[in-house]
Design a protein around this motif. Structure first.
Motif, PDB file in Angstrom:
ATOM      1  N   THR A 147       9.795  34.582  78.077  1.00 13.00           N
ATOM      2  CA  THR A 147       9.643  34.034  79.420  1.00 13.00           C
ATOM      3  C   THR A 147       9.144  35.129  80.345  1.00 13.00           C
ATOM      4  O   THR A 147       9.772  36.183  80.472  1.00 13.00           O
ATOM      5  CB  THR A 147      10.971  33.471  79.936  1.00 13.00           C
ATOM      6  OG1 THR A 147      11.441  32.454  79.035  1.00 13.00           O
ATOM      7  CG2 THR A 147      10.800  32.854  81.317  1.00 13.00           C
ATOM      8  N   ARG A 148       7.993  34.865  80.974  1.00 16.13           N
ATOM      9  CA  ARG A 148       7.381  35.891  81.822  1.00 16.13           C
ATOM     10  C   ARG A 148       7.001  35.294  83.178  1.00 16.13           C
ATOM     11  O   ARG A 148       6.865  34.076  83.338  1.00 16.13           O
ATOM     12  CB  ARG A 148       6.137  36.466  81.151  1.00 16.13           C
ATOM     13  CG  ARG A 148       6.434  37.063  79.776  1.00 16.13           C
ATOM     14  CD  ARG A 148       5.350  38.029  79.354  1.00 16.13           C
ATOM     15  NE  ARG A 148       4.087  37.371  79.058  1.00 16.13           N
ATOM     16  CZ  ARG A 148       2.947  38.038  78.824  1.00 16.13           C
ATOM     17  NH1 ARG A 148       2.918  39.359  78.911  1.00 16.13           N
ATOM     18  NH2 ARG A 148       1.834  37.372  78.523  1.00 16.13           N
ATOM     19  N   PHE A 149       6.825  36.193  84.145  1.00 15.99           N
ATOM     20  CA  PHE A 149       6.604  35.767  85.526  1.00 15.99           C
ATOM     21  C   PHE A 149       5.376  36.480  86.086  1.00 15.99           C
ATOM     22  O   PHE A 149       5.462  37.627  86.517  1.00 15.99           O
ATOM     23  CB  PHE A 149       7.838  36.066  86.374  1.00 15.99           C
ATOM     24  CG  PHE A 149       9.092  35.444  85.836  1.00 15.99           C
ATOM     25  CD1 PHE A 149       9.415  34.134  86.157  1.00 15.99           C
ATOM     26  CD2 PHE A 149       9.926  36.147  84.978  1.00 15.99           C
ATOM     27  CE1 PHE A 149      10.563  33.546  85.648  1.00 15.99           C
ATOM     28  CE2 PHE A 149      11.070  35.562  84.464  1.00 15.99           C
ATOM     29  CZ  PHE A 149      11.396  34.262  84.793  1.00 15.99           C
ATOM     30  N   PRO A 150       4.218  35.821  86.086  1.00 15.47           N
ATOM     31  CA  PRO A 150       3.023  36.454  86.635  1.00 15.47           C
ATOM     32  C   PRO A 150       2.963  36.368  88.158  1.00 15.47           C
ATOM     33  O   PRO A 150       3.381  35.377  88.762  1.00 15.47           O
ATOM     34  CB  PRO A 150       1.886  35.655  86.004  1.00 15.47           C
ATOM     35  CG  PRO A 150       2.473  34.302  85.761  1.00 15.47           C
ATOM     36  CD  PRO A 150       3.923  34.534  85.439  1.00 15.47           C
ATOM     37  N   VAL A 151       2.448  37.434  88.766  1.00 16.68           N
ATOM     38  CA  VAL A 151       2.094  37.432  90.185  1.00 16.68           C
ATOM     39  C   VAL A 151       0.569  37.544  90.262  1.00 16.68           C
ATOM     40  O   VAL A 151      -0.063  38.146  89.387  1.00 16.68           O
ATOM     41  CB  VAL A 151       2.774  38.578  90.950  1.00 16.68           C
ATOM     42  CG1 VAL A 151       4.273  38.334  91.027  1.00 16.68           C
ATOM     43  CG2 VAL A 151       2.489  39.930  90.292  1.00 16.68           C
ATOM     44  N   PRO A 240       2.673  13.342  81.536  1.00 16.80           N
ATOM     45  CA  PRO A 240       2.932  14.431  80.597  1.00 16.80           C
ATOM     46  C   PRO A 240       4.096  15.290  81.073  1.00 16.80           C
ATOM     47  O   PRO A 240       4.190  15.635  82.251  1.00 16.80           O
ATOM     48  CB  PRO A 240       1.618  15.217  80.605  1.00 16.80           C
ATOM     49  CG  PRO A 240       1.069  14.980  81.982  1.00 16.80           C
ATOM     50  CD  PRO A 240       1.487  13.590  82.373  1.00 16.80           C
ATOM     51  N   SER A 241       4.987  15.629  80.159  1.00 19.03           N
ATOM     52  CA  SER A 241       6.140  16.444  80.496  1.00 19.03           C
ATOM     53  C   SER A 241       6.205  17.644  79.558  1.00 19.03           C
ATOM     54  O   SER A 241       5.530  17.707  78.525  1.00 19.03           O
ATOM     55  CB  SER A 241       7.430  15.619  80.384  1.00 19.03           C
ATOM     56  OG  SER A 241       8.519  16.305  80.951  1.00 19.03           O
ATOM     57  N   SER A 242       7.018  18.611  79.921  1.00 13.22           N
ATOM     58  CA  SER A 242       7.255  19.784  79.078  1.00 13.22           C
ATOM     59  C   SER A 242       8.722  20.159  79.179  1.00 13.22           C
ATOM     60  O   SER A 242       9.415  19.772  80.126  1.00 13.22           O
ATOM     61  CB  SER A 242       6.365  20.953  79.509  1.00 13.22           C
ATOM     62  OG  SER A 242       6.599  21.290  80.866  1.00 13.22           O
ATOM     63  N   ALA A 243       9.198  20.915  78.193  1.00 15.41           N
ATOM     64  CA  ALA A 243      10.607  21.309  78.163  1.00 15.41           C
ATOM     65  C   ALA A 243      10.705  22.780  77.811  1.00 15.41           C
ATOM     66  O   ALA A 243       9.996  23.276  76.929  1.00 15.41           O
ATOM     67  CB  ALA A 243      11.390  20.472  77.150  1.00 15.41           C
ATOM     68  N   PHE A 244      11.592  23.480  78.508  1.00 14.73           N
ATOM     69  CA  PHE A 244      11.832  24.891  78.259  1.00 14.73           C
ATOM     70  C   PHE A 244      13.299  25.059  77.875  1.00 14.73           C
ATOM     71  O   PHE A 244      14.194  24.775  78.677  1.00 14.73           O
ATOM     72  CB  PHE A 244      11.506  25.715  79.501  1.00 14.73           C
ATOM     73  CG  PHE A 244      10.111  25.490  80.019  1.00 14.73           C
ATOM     74  CD1 PHE A 244       9.044  26.182  79.490  1.00 14.73           C
ATOM     75  CD2 PHE A 244       9.866  24.562  81.020  1.00 14.73           C
ATOM     76  CE1 PHE A 244       7.753  25.973  79.949  1.00 14.73           C
ATOM     77  CE2 PHE A 244       8.588  24.340  81.494  1.00 14.73           C
ATOM     78  CZ  PHE A 244       7.526  25.050  80.957  1.00 14.73           C
ATOM     79  N   ILE A 245      13.542  25.482  76.632  1.00 17.29           N
ATOM     80  CA  ILE A 245      14.913  25.693  76.176  1.00 17.29           C
ATOM     81  C   ILE A 245      15.427  27.006  76.763  1.00 17.29           C
ATOM     82  O   ILE A 245      14.769  28.043  76.649  1.00 17.29           O
ATOM     83  CB  ILE A 245      14.988  25.694  74.642  1.00 17.29           C
ATOM     84  CG1 ILE A 245      14.657  24.290  74.105  1.00 17.29           C
ATOM     85  CG2 ILE A 245      16.369  26.124  74.163  1.00 17.29           C
ATOM     86  CD1 ILE A 245      14.706  24.168  72.599  1.00 17.29           C
ATOM     87  N   LEU A 246      16.586  26.945  77.385  1.00 16.89           N
ATOM     88  CA  LEU A 246      17.142  28.083  78.095  1.00 16.89           C
ATOM     89  C   LEU A 246      18.269  28.718  77.284  1.00 16.89           C
ATOM     90  O   LEU A 246      19.019  28.029  76.601  1.00 16.89           O
ATOM     91  CB  LEU A 246      17.675  27.635  79.456  1.00 16.89           C
ATOM     92  CG  LEU A 246      16.698  26.837  80.327  1.00 16.89           C
ATOM     93  CD1 LEU A 246      17.402  26.340  81.586  1.00 16.89           C
ATOM     94  CD2 LEU A 246      15.485  27.665  80.688  1.00 16.89           C
ATOM     95  N   GLY A 260      14.273  34.133  65.794  1.00 20.10           N
ATOM     96  CA  GLY A 260      14.433  34.159  67.242  1.00 20.10           C
ATOM     97  C   GLY A 260      14.916  32.842  67.821  1.00 20.10           C
ATOM     98  O   GLY A 260      15.517  32.014  67.148  1.00 20.10           O
ATOM     99  N   ARG A 261      14.613  32.648  69.098  1.00 22.92           N
ATOM    100  CA  ARG A 261      15.098  31.460  69.804  1.00 22.92           C
ATOM    101  C   ARG A 261      13.973  30.452  69.990  1.00 22.92           C
ATOM    102  O   ARG A 261      12.804  30.797  70.023  1.00 22.92           O
ATOM    103  CB  ARG A 261      15.681  31.847  71.163  1.00 22.92           C
ATOM    104  CG  ARG A 261      14.664  32.329  72.186  1.00 22.92           C
ATOM    105  CD  ARG A 261      15.346  32.696  73.494  1.00 22.92           C
ATOM    106  NE  ARG A 261      14.398  33.095  74.530  1.00 22.92           N
ATOM    107  CZ  ARG A 261      13.818  32.256  75.373  1.00 22.92           C
ATOM    108  NH1 ARG A 261      14.092  30.963  75.306  1.00 22.92           N
ATOM    109  NH2 ARG A 261      12.967  32.687  76.276  1.00 22.92           N
ATOM    110  N   HIS A 262      14.374  29.201  70.137  1.00 26.10           N
ATOM    111  CA  HIS A 262      13.411  28.139  70.397  1.00 26.10           C
ATOM    112  C   HIS A 262      12.982  28.180  71.867  1.00 26.10           C
ATOM    113  O   HIS A 262      13.753  28.569  72.746  1.00 26.10           O
ATOM    114  CB  HIS A 262      14.029  26.780  70.086  1.00 26.10           C
ATOM    115  CG  HIS A 262      14.234  26.545  68.621  1.00 26.10           C
ATOM    116  ND1 HIS A 262      13.368  25.807  67.857  1.00 26.10           N
ATOM    117  CD2 HIS A 262      15.218  26.969  67.772  1.00 26.10           C
ATOM    118  CE1 HIS A 262      13.800  25.777  66.602  1.00 26.10           C
ATOM    119  NE2 HIS A 262      14.919  26.467  66.524  1.00 26.10           N
ATOM    120  N   SER A 263      11.743  27.738  72.094  1.00 21.44           N
ATOM    121  CA  SER A 263      11.232  27.733  73.471  1.00 21.44           C
ATOM    122  C   SER A 263      11.125  26.332  74.046  1.00 21.44           C
ATOM    123  O   SER A 263      11.014  26.161  75.255  1.00 21.44           O
ATOM    124  CB  SER A 263       9.849  28.391  73.531  1.00 21.44           C
ATOM    125  OG  SER A 263       8.902  27.632  72.813  1.00 21.44           O
ATOM    126  N   GLY A 264      11.103  25.314  73.183  1.00 20.52           N
ATOM    127  CA  GLY A 264      10.950  23.949  73.675  1.00 20.52           C
ATOM    128  C   GLY A 264       9.622  23.370  73.247  1.00 20.52           C
ATOM    129  O   GLY A 264       9.033  23.776  72.247  1.00 20.52           O
TER     130      GLY A 264
END
Length: 420
Positions: A147-151, A240-246, A260-264
């Motif tokens: 999970t990343r956060f672009p500016v 259209p929808s999307s899911a992000f596993i937290l 590793g972990r699932h992303s959704g």
């Protein structure tokens, strides 16, 4: 009294006609190309079995954009869906890698509103779940999800219905652990600096209803239909929808750290059937989604599947020039399943049915109460959910339906009947 997609004769409805509720937002559909220069760091095993670092090659990724300008050209809420890297992705000592910057969801703010034939600067921020995978003679590695956060900084220039965009971005939070073999974990750094060039087509969806609003016809019609209780009604929705596993999955951390972990799920359809109650300005909705997530590495695979039927009730909070936010609780019936395969054996295969509470929130673009359709953005947060033994695998997620078409099939008929 119903609204249709309207190809505007002028490219700047909010400039020429003022800041009215029917000029508050416009739909954008388009594409861009993102260039990541060669950057970052990862590792590969050489012929002697020693770790050697290398810098990933440059990447060029086309994307599809779905967006909406809001606040009369001062903001752009967007989602950009990557297709695939079209440049070389070879790994030293043999093999290849896959780099996907991820579905990017964000907001760009324009201090000076977008206007035709003028360069307008913007600043932006977003979030995305980027994917990285390496393959070698020791097998196919897992997709690492970060999970990343672009500016961002950039410029927009408009000509008629076309918005041309040039920008640069910098991802934050770029380091992640990755298994380059079943037993060798290293910290890698994903490519982080990028540039993009794109074009979006602006579509006006609400301007055709402005004339009736200004003349008072809309208000008079609403009053008559309110007296006849003809403004409430059933709705159908699709988008259209999307899911992000937290969060992390204790079972995978303990037994299968390499996968590793699932992303959704990046994109899947969402369907809704609901009822809008006009006196309360509230909506009761039943939403169905089905999505899937798969992880695999070095002979170990794990597949999660989910079907959800969610009853949600949300209250619209206020109306700011047709921008109408809402929030409310939901209760979801979830059919979950998980199947694991390790070197052709199946250590776990099972399914569960759960009742899961959560919260739904978002906003409508609603120029008036007579629309035959509206555009909706909604998010759902599920705080607790997992499946399986050993602490389980996380299904806790945030769903994001960026643009949903909500139709009121009976509203027009009832309006016509009430006006006779």
């Amino acid at each position: 009294m119903t609204c249709v997609f309207y190809v505007q004769s002028t490219a700047q409805p909010y400039v020429e006609g003022g800041q009215t509720r029917h000029r508050f937002a416009q739909l954008l559909i388009g594409a861009d190309a993102v260039l990541f220069p060669a950057s970052g760091q990862t590792f590969a095993l050489d012929g002697d079995g020693s770790l050697s670092d290398f810098t990933p090659n440059a990447a060029l990724v086309p994307r599809i954009n779905i967006a909406g300008t809001h606040f009369w050209g001062h903001a752009n809420f967007y989602i950009s869906i990557p297709v695939a890297n079209v440049l070389d992705n070879s790994v030293p000592f043999g093999g290849d890698y896959t780099f996907n910057p991820g579905v990017e969801t964000g907001l760009r703010v324009y201090p000076w509103r977008i206007e035709e034939k003028k360069f307008r600067p913007f600043v932006g921020a977003a979030f995305a779940i980027s994917d990285w995978q390496q393959n070698s003679n020791r097998g196919s590695g897992a997709f690492a999800h970060q999970t990343r956060f672009p500016v961002q900084l950039g410029l927009t220039w408009q000509r008629k219905q076309l918005l041309f965009e040039l920008g640069a971005g910098q991802f934050l939070n770029n380091q992640t652990d990755y298994y380059v073999s079943p037993n060798d974990a290293v910290e890698i750094e994903l490519p982080s600096t990028y540039f993009w060039l794109g074009c979006n087509w602006q579509i006006e969806t609400t301007l055709s209803a402005e004339k009736s609003w200004k003349s008072g016809q809309t208000a008079a019609t609403v009053e008559r239909l309110e007296e006849k209780r003809a403004l409430s009604g059933w709705s159908v929705a699709v988008g259209p929808s999307s899911a992000f596993i937290l969060g992390r999955s204790p079972r995978n951390d303990k037994l299968y750290p390499a996968i590793g972990r699932h992303s959704g799920a990046a994109i899947f359809p969402e369907f809704g059937l609901g009822y809008y109650h006009y006196p309360w300005d509230a909506h009761l909705n039943l939403a169905f989604r089905a999505n899937r997530s798969e992880r695999s590495a070095y002979g170990t695979a794990q597949v999660l599947q989910r079907r959800a039927l969610t009853l949600e009730a949300y209250k619209f909070l206020f109306d700011y020039h047709g921008f109408v936010p809402f929030i409310g609780p939901h209760l979801s019936r979830e059919w979950l399943s998980m199947e694991e395969t390790v070197q052709r054996s199946t250590p776990y295969e099972g399914s569960e049915v759960q009742w899961v509470p959560g919260v739904t929130f978002g906003w409508d673009i609603r120029p008036n109460q007579l629309q035959g359709f509206i555009l909706r953005t909604n998010l759902r947060y599920t705080p607790t959910q997992n499946i399986g033994p050993e602490g389980g695998v996380s299904f806790r997620q945030l769903e994001f339906n960026f643009i949903q078409l909500v139709l009121y099939p009976g509203r027009i008929k009832r309006m016509q009947r009430a006006l006779r």
